[in-house]
Every structure is written in C-alpha cells, then in structure tokens.
Design a protein around this motif. Structure first.
Motif, PDB file in Angstrom:
ATOM      1  N   TRP A  12       4.428   7.250  -0.779  1.00  0.00           N
ATOM      2  CA  TRP A  12       3.923   7.367   0.626  1.00  0.00           C
ATOM      3  C   TRP A  12       4.894   6.763   1.593  1.00  0.00           C
ATOM      4  N   TYR A  46      -5.573   9.229  -0.878  1.00  0.00           N
ATOM      5  CA  TYR A  46      -5.244   7.886  -1.517  1.00  0.00           C
ATOM      6  C   TYR A  46      -5.932   7.899  -2.911  1.00  0.00           C
ATOM      7  N   THR A  55       4.912   6.134   5.777  1.00  0.00           N
ATOM      8  CA  THR A  55       4.302   6.350   7.172  1.00  0.00           C
ATOM      9  C   THR A  55       5.345   6.573   8.269  1.00  0.00           C
ATOM     10  N   GLU A  57       3.012  10.256   5.929  1.00  0.00           N
ATOM     11  CA  GLU A  57       1.906  10.157   6.655  1.00  0.00           C
ATOM     12  C   GLU A  57       1.924   9.909   8.057  1.00  0.00           C
ATOM     13  N   ASN A  94       0.049   7.671   9.936  1.00  0.00           N
ATOM     14  CA  ASN A  94      -0.389   6.353  10.011  1.00  0.00           C
ATOM     15  C   ASN A  94      -1.390   6.235   8.411  1.00  0.00           C
ATOM     16  N   HIS A  95      -1.634   5.267   8.433  1.00  0.00           N
ATOM     17  CA  HIS A  95      -2.461   4.840   7.164  1.00  0.00           C
ATOM     18  C   HIS A  95      -3.902   4.658   7.604  1.00  0.00           C
TER      19      HIS A  95
END
Length: 223
Positions: A60, A43, A62, A32, A34-35
């Motif tokens: 996951w 999520y 980042t 991903e 960014n979170h």
C-alpha cells in the motif's frame, strides 16, 4: 466481501498478463488517498491473508494529491488505486481508461466538523437553513480532485452556494485540515475517521455538525 477484493485483483492481473503486464502477478502496488477507518475492508483482506491465498503480495502507498492516484495507475507506478469511480471520468478526460473492479465503501465516510464556537445555535432542519449556515464560512476539504473535495463541492452547490463568492474552500491534505482549524484558518473541516474522533478528544471540535453519510445516503464512495 474481503475475498472478492482479492479475487478482483487476480482477475484484472490475469487480463493484463495476457496483454502487456506492468507487474509480476505476485507483487502489486495499490494506492490509497489516505489511511482511514473507512477502508477497513481492504486492510482486513490483507491482514487475514486473503491476498496471500491468491499468491499476491500487496504493497500500500498513500497519495493524498487529488490526481496523484489516477496518474500513478496510468503511468504504471501502481497496479490499482482506491478511490471514487469519478476517477474513471478523470482518466477518460485525459484519453485514458480506468475501470472500477470492486466496491469497498458504499457511503461517504466524511463529516463536516465545526471549530469550537462555530457550531450552529440550533441544528438546521431545511436546505435553506443549511445554506444560511454554510454561507460566508471558510471550509477545509481534501485536495482538488479527491473524492472528499468532490463531495464538498457537490453538497455546497446543491445548497445553491457559489463556490467562489459564498464560501472559501481551503483544499489541503486531511491532516492539514485539523491544523487549519486549530490555527483559525478555517471554521469548518470535512474529514473522516480517525481524524473525527481525534479532534473530538483533543477539544478541537465537538460532534459532527453535518453527517454526510446519512444525508447523502448510499452510493459508490470508494472502489
């Protein structure tokens, strides 16, 4: 929709398994950029056990480098990536192929925030007024190649601004945009939640000066 995301990963994994699988079907890595709150559907898919129902263990990771997620998938370091479908075009330029298999977010999730004292005196109502407001500003946005960066460039170009002469783009990871605003390095920042709310609560900026989701309308922001 959450179950459809898990099913999409199962379908793609099945296709790969008939050829030359990069990963065991029961464990995959998904990157991903960014979170952020905008990726909540993914999520929730994991949190509610929908991946587990399909016997998939998802990890996951980042990667905030603009081209990093694409390269991770193309080199086999990740099974899939979360990002705008424009990354399919970036892969094609490199002679490779990516495919979007499921929609996650159908609107932009970034907002233009102004440092305290840099807000417009009155909210611009026309493109010409927005052009005048943005002109001469230093603007923090995501790394080159990221979807927030692409949207920033599209917005400014649509307003008739030259990206090298009329504005100064500071292309950095999302967290660094907040630091750049605080340090006075940039006057505007293109960020998403939770950074928007964090910046408001800490007094770095007020409410968004430009609502990108509302202004650009629906389109495939994240897939």
């Amino acid at each position: 929709m959450h179950r459809s995301l898990a099913a999409a990963l199962v379908a793609v994994a099945a296709l790969l398994s008939t050829a030359r699988p990069l990963f065991a079907l029961d464990q995959v890595v998904v990157t991903e950029p960014n979170h952020v709150v905008g990726y909540l559907p993914l999520y929730l898919t994991q949190r509610r056990g929908y991946f587990d129902d399909e016997n998939i263990a998802v990890k996951w990771t980042t990667i905030e480098n603009g081209s990093g997620p694409t390269n991770a998938v193309l080199t086999g370091q990740a099974f899939a990536m979360l990002g705008g479908p424009e990354h399919n075009a970036y892969a094609k330029i490199k002679g490779a192929e990516l495919r979007a298999v499921a929609g996650v977010l159908t609107r932009s999730s970034v907002y233009v925030m102004a440092a305290k004292g840099q807000e417009p005196a009155t909210r611009p109502k026309t493109d010409a007024e927005w052009t005048a407001y943005f002109k001469g500003k230093s603007i923090g946005t995501g790394a080159y190649g990221s979807t927030p960066n692409s949207v920033t460039r599209y917005l400014l170009t649509r307003l008739g601004l030259d990206l090298t002469r009329d504005v100064q783009l500071v292309e950095v990871p999302s967290a660094a945009i907040v630091a750049s605003i605080k340090a006075g390095r940039v006057q505007l920042g293109v960020v998403n939640e939770p950074l928007v709310t964090q910046g408001i609560r800490s007094g770095i900026w007020g409410e968004p000066v430009y609502n990108v989701p509302a202004e650009l309308g629906p389109y495939a922001w994240a897939t």
